[in-house]
Design an enzyme around this catalytic site. Structure first.
Site, PDB file in Angstrom:
ATOM      1  N   LYS A 258      26.179  32.588  13.355  1.00 44.42           N
ATOM      2  CA  LYS A 258      26.616  33.276  12.129  1.00 44.42           C
ATOM      3  C   LYS A 258      25.501  34.150  11.558  1.00 44.42           C
ATOM      4  O   LYS A 258      25.719  35.306  11.222  1.00 44.42           O
ATOM      5  CB  LYS A 258      27.019  32.257  11.045  1.00 44.42           C
ATOM      6  CG  LYS A 258      28.142  31.331  11.449  1.00 44.42           C
ATOM      7  CD  LYS A 258      28.512  30.373  10.324  1.00 44.42           C
ATOM      8  CE  LYS A 258      27.400  29.403   9.918  1.00 44.42           C
ATOM      9  NZ  LYS A 258      26.981  28.476  10.986  1.00 44.42           N
TER      10      LYS A 258
ATOM     11  N   ARG B 244      31.705  26.597   2.603  1.00 45.94           N
ATOM     12  CA  ARG B 244      31.630  25.533   3.609  1.00 45.94           C
ATOM     13  C   ARG B 244      32.563  24.381   3.289  1.00 45.94           C
ATOM     14  O   ARG B 244      32.608  23.419   4.047  1.00 45.94           O
ATOM     15  CB  ARG B 244      30.204  24.996   3.644  1.00 45.94           C
ATOM     16  CG  ARG B 244      29.366  25.532   4.797  1.00 45.94           C
ATOM     17  CD  ARG B 244      28.007  24.860   4.723  1.00 45.94           C
ATOM     18  NE  ARG B 244      27.338  24.823   5.983  1.00 45.94           N
ATOM     19  CZ  ARG B 244      26.378  25.669   6.337  1.00 45.94           C
ATOM     20  NH1 ARG B 244      26.031  26.660   5.556  1.00 45.94           N
ATOM     21  NH2 ARG B 244      25.782  25.516   7.487  1.00 45.94           N
TER      22      ARG B 244
ATOM     23  N   ARG C 276      16.205  27.053  18.672  1.00 43.97           N
ATOM     24  CA  ARG C 276      16.123  28.012  17.561  1.00 43.97           C
ATOM     25  C   ARG C 276      14.730  27.956  16.935  1.00 43.97           C
ATOM     26  O   ARG C 276      14.175  26.895  16.726  1.00 43.97           O
ATOM     27  CB  ARG C 276      17.178  27.699  16.494  1.00 43.97           C
ATOM     28  CG  ARG C 276      16.972  28.515  15.222  1.00 43.97           C
ATOM     29  CD  ARG C 276      18.230  28.689  14.400  1.00 43.97           C
ATOM     30  NE  ARG C 276      18.690  27.464  13.770  1.00 43.97           N
ATOM     31  CZ  ARG C 276      19.779  27.401  13.001  1.00 43.97           C
ATOM     32  NH1 ARG C 276      20.539  28.476  12.829  1.00 43.97           N
ATOM     33  NH2 ARG C 276      20.131  26.260  12.463  1.00 43.97           N
TER      34      ARG C 276
ATOM     35  N   ARG D  75      13.095  24.239  12.536  1.00 41.43           N
ATOM     36  CA  ARG D  75      13.498  23.614  11.270  1.00 41.43           C
ATOM     37  C   ARG D  75      13.689  22.118  11.470  1.00 41.43           C
ATOM     38  O   ARG D  75      14.216  21.686  12.479  1.00 41.43           O
ATOM     39  CB  ARG D  75      14.815  24.238  10.787  1.00 41.43           C
ATOM     40  CG  ARG D  75      14.622  25.526  10.025  1.00 41.43           C
ATOM     41  CD  ARG D  75      15.915  26.295   9.820  1.00 41.43           C
ATOM     42  NE  ARG D  75      17.066  25.485   9.477  1.00 41.43           N
ATOM     43  CZ  ARG D  75      18.306  25.981   9.379  1.00 41.43           C
ATOM     44  NH1 ARG D  75      18.537  27.271   9.594  1.00 41.43           N
ATOM     45  NH2 ARG D  75      19.322  25.202   9.073  1.00 41.43           N
TER      46      ARG D  75
ATOM     47  N   ARG E  63      25.181  17.171  11.294  1.00 43.75           N
ATOM     48  CA  ARG E  63      25.685  18.430  10.741  1.00 43.75           C
ATOM     49  C   ARG E  63      26.988  18.848  11.415  1.00 43.75           C
ATOM     50  O   ARG E  63      27.861  19.435  10.772  1.00 43.75           O
ATOM     51  CB  ARG E  63      24.630  19.534  10.889  1.00 43.75           C
ATOM     52  CG  ARG E  63      23.446  19.308   9.937  1.00 43.75           C
ATOM     53  CD  ARG E  63      22.257  20.155  10.302  1.00 43.75           C
ATOM     54  NE  ARG E  63      22.502  21.567  10.137  1.00 43.75           N
ATOM     55  CZ  ARG E  63      21.766  22.519  10.695  1.00 43.75           C
ATOM     56  NH1 ARG E  63      20.735  22.198  11.469  1.00 43.75           N
ATOM     57  NH2 ARG E  63      22.046  23.774  10.487  1.00 43.75           N
TER      58      ARG E  63
HETATM   59  P1  ADP Z   1      23.954  29.904  12.585  1.00 46.40           P
HETATM   60  O1  ADP Z   1      23.557  30.864  11.514  1.00 46.40           O
HETATM   61  O2  ADP Z   1      25.420  29.917  12.873  1.00 46.40           O
HETATM   62  O3  ADP Z   1      23.449  28.521  12.339  1.00 46.40           O
HETATM   63  P2  ADP Z   1      22.045  31.350  14.296  1.00 46.40           P
HETATM   64  O4  ADP Z   1      22.461  32.759  14.175  1.00 46.40           O
HETATM   65  O5  ADP Z   1      20.818  30.933  13.581  1.00 46.40           O
HETATM   66  O6  ADP Z   1      23.284  30.382  13.933  1.00 46.40           O
HETATM   67  O7  ADP Z   1      21.897  31.019  15.859  1.00 46.40           O
HETATM   68  C1  ADP Z   1      21.523  29.717  16.302  1.00 46.40           C
HETATM   69  C2  ADP Z   1      20.565  29.852  17.480  1.00 46.40           C
HETATM   70  O8  ADP Z   1      21.256  30.370  18.626  1.00 46.40           O
HETATM   71  C3  ADP Z   1      19.413  30.824  17.225  1.00 46.40           C
HETATM   72  O9  ADP Z   1      18.280  30.338  17.939  1.00 46.40           O
HETATM   73  C4  ADP Z   1      19.913  32.148  17.827  1.00 46.40           C
HETATM   74  O10 ADP Z   1      18.825  32.986  18.253  1.00 46.40           O
HETATM   75  C5  ADP Z   1      20.733  31.657  19.013  1.00 46.40           C
HETATM   76  N1  ADP Z   1      21.916  32.484  19.276  1.00 46.40           N
HETATM   77  C6  ADP Z   1      22.689  33.147  18.382  1.00 46.40           C
HETATM   78  N2  ADP Z   1      23.722  33.786  18.996  1.00 46.40           N
HETATM   79  C7  ADP Z   1      23.596  33.498  20.321  1.00 46.40           C
HETATM   80  C8  ADP Z   1      24.364  33.865  21.496  1.00 46.40           C
HETATM   81  N3  ADP Z   1      25.475  34.627  21.413  1.00 46.40           N
HETATM   82  N4  ADP Z   1      23.939  33.383  22.685  1.00 46.40           N
HETATM   83  C9  ADP Z   1      22.821  32.599  22.769  1.00 46.40           C
HETATM   84  N5  ADP Z   1      22.069  32.223  21.718  1.00 46.40           N
HETATM   85  C10 ADP Z   1      22.442  32.666  20.497  1.00 46.40           C
HETATM   86  P1  ADP Z   2      23.319  26.578   9.785  1.00 44.73           P
HETATM   87  O1  ADP Z   2      24.054  27.867   9.697  1.00 44.73           O
HETATM   88  O2  ADP Z   2      22.444  26.518  10.958  1.00 44.73           O
HETATM   89  O3  ADP Z   2      24.198  25.376   9.630  1.00 44.73           O
HETATM   90  P2  ADP Z   2      22.289  27.029   7.109  1.00 44.73           P
HETATM   91  O4  ADP Z   2      20.971  27.672   6.969  1.00 44.73           O
HETATM   92  O5  ADP Z   2      23.505  27.816   6.822  1.00 44.73           O
HETATM   93  O6  ADP Z   2      22.317  26.439   8.568  1.00 44.73           O
HETATM   94  O7  ADP Z   2      22.335  25.728   6.203  1.00 44.73           O
HETATM   95  C1  ADP Z   2      21.350  24.743   6.232  1.00 44.73           C
HETATM   96  C2  ADP Z   2      21.714  23.623   5.266  1.00 44.73           C
HETATM   97  O8  ADP Z   2      21.786  24.147   3.929  1.00 44.73           O
HETATM   98  C3  ADP Z   2      23.067  22.989   5.504  1.00 44.73           C
HETATM   99  O9  ADP Z   2      23.024  21.968   6.483  1.00 44.73           O
HETATM  100  C4  ADP Z   2      23.392  22.451   4.115  1.00 44.73           C
HETATM  101  O10 ADP Z   2      22.666  21.256   3.837  1.00 44.73           O
HETATM  102  C5  ADP Z   2      22.827  23.518   3.206  1.00 44.73           C
HETATM  103  N1  ADP Z   2      23.841  24.540   2.866  1.00 44.73           N
HETATM  104  C6  ADP Z   2      23.838  25.855   3.219  1.00 44.73           C
HETATM  105  N2  ADP Z   2      24.929  26.475   2.743  1.00 44.73           N
HETATM  106  C7  ADP Z   2      25.650  25.546   2.066  1.00 44.73           C
HETATM  107  C8  ADP Z   2      26.892  25.551   1.361  1.00 44.73           C
HETATM  108  N3  ADP Z   2      27.631  26.659   1.256  1.00 44.73           N
HETATM  109  N4  ADP Z   2      27.311  24.392   0.805  1.00 44.73           N
HETATM  110  C9  ADP Z   2      26.586  23.268   0.888  1.00 44.73           C
HETATM  111  N5  ADP Z   2      25.426  23.186   1.566  1.00 44.73           N
HETATM  112  C10 ADP Z   2      24.953  24.307   2.148  1.00 44.73           C
END
Ligand code: ADP
Ligand code: ADP
Ligand code: ZN
Length: 214
Positions: free
Chosen positions: A13, A88, A127, A160, A171
């Site tokens: 995302k 979320r 990541r 992280r 998660r």
């Molecule tokens: P989210 O915001 O949904 O948690 P991220 O954008 O941070 O996800 O992506 C999670 C991990 O996967 C990061 O290390 C990112 O560089 C990698 N990643 C994102 N998109 C892809 C893809 N299409 N193929 C492989 N790795 C990806």
């Molecule tokens: P990812 O996309 O990899 O799940 P985020 O950076 O979006 O990670 O979120 C990390 C953490 O921050 C989540 O696991 C949650 O604890 C908190 N968080 C982020 N966005 C929200 C939300 N909209 N509502 C509740 N908790 C959130």
């Protein structure tokens, strides 16, 4: 254009939201980034949020909704934005819908980035995040130019705490229980678009631009 990103933790995302923000010249608003910035700055909100984030749980809606409604009311969000990590939960989605409705606005697209659970744990352990600017990388799929250093701002990259496998599993459970129902919510609202997030990062982005238009 108002866009929200749906998908499991690690689905991509944030990666796609940044590309959308660049391409369409709208702000990228990530609740995770906002919470991490608050933790870094030692704010009250940061202290509260951290206790949930460390356990892989969601930060309560009371601490989240007003923050986002306030952020999307800023002048730079007037032409639109891409929301990443919010909503979320169903109550968060309802709070957003109502806040927008009060101004005669709505979400234009909810982009669901689909990635099966099997792929998530390995993605997350690879990541690397920049806590200074929010950029993310992957040790195999999306490497920075210089190992361990952010391309954008030059700061050090970290794994992280909540990306360690035990917390990622938690998660994912939380995602299925609380966030996945949003897919149906936005489908009913007529704005859901789905993309296959297992493809190469640039291919996923091409699919998204086909949905959002040039
Ligand atoms: P989210 O915001 O949904 O948690 P991220 O954008 O941070 O996800 O992506 C999670 C991990 O996967 C990061 O290390 C990112 O560089 C990698 N990643 C994102 N998109 C892809 C893809 N299409 N193929 C492989 N790795 C990806
Ligand atoms: P990812 O996309 O990899 O799940 P985020 O950076 O979006 O990670 O979120 C990390 C953490 O921050 C989540 O696991 C949650 O604890 C908190 N968080 C982020 N966005 C929200 C939300 N909209 N509502 C509740 N908790 C959130
Ligand atoms: Zn950076």
């Amino acid at each position: 254009m108002r866009v929200i990103m749906l998908g499991a933790p690690g689905a991509g995302k944030g990666t796609q939201a940044k590309k959308i923000a660049d391409q369409y010249q709208i702000p990228h608003i990530s609740t995770g980034d906002i919470f991490r910035a608050n933790i870094k700055n030692g704010t009250e909100l940061g202290k509260k949020a951290k206790s949930y984030m460390d356990q892989g749980l969601l930060v309560p809606d009371e601490l989240t909704c007003d923050l986002v409604v306030d952020r999307i009311s800023q002048p730079d969000a007037a032409k639109g934005y891409v929301l990443d990590g919010f909503p979320r939960t169903i109550p968060q989605a309802e709070a957003l819908t109502n806040a927008l409705l009060a101004r005669g606005e709505k979400i234009d697209y909810a982009v669901n980035v689909e990635v099966p659970d099997e792929n998530i744990v390995s993605r997350m352990s690879g990541r690397r995040a920049c806590l200074a600017c929010g950029a993310t990388y992957h040790i195999v799929y999306n490497t920075p130019v210089k190992e361990g250093i952010c391309d954008v701002c030059g700061k050090e990259l970290v794994l992280r705490d909540d990306d360690k496998p035990e917390t990622v599993k938690k998660r994912l459970d939380v995602y299925h229980a609380q966030t996945q129902p949003l897919i149906e919510y936005y489908q009913k609202a007529g704005v859901l678009a789905e993309v296959d997030g297992t493809q190469d990062i640039n291919v996923v982005f091409e699919d998204i631009t086909k949905i959002l238009g040039a």
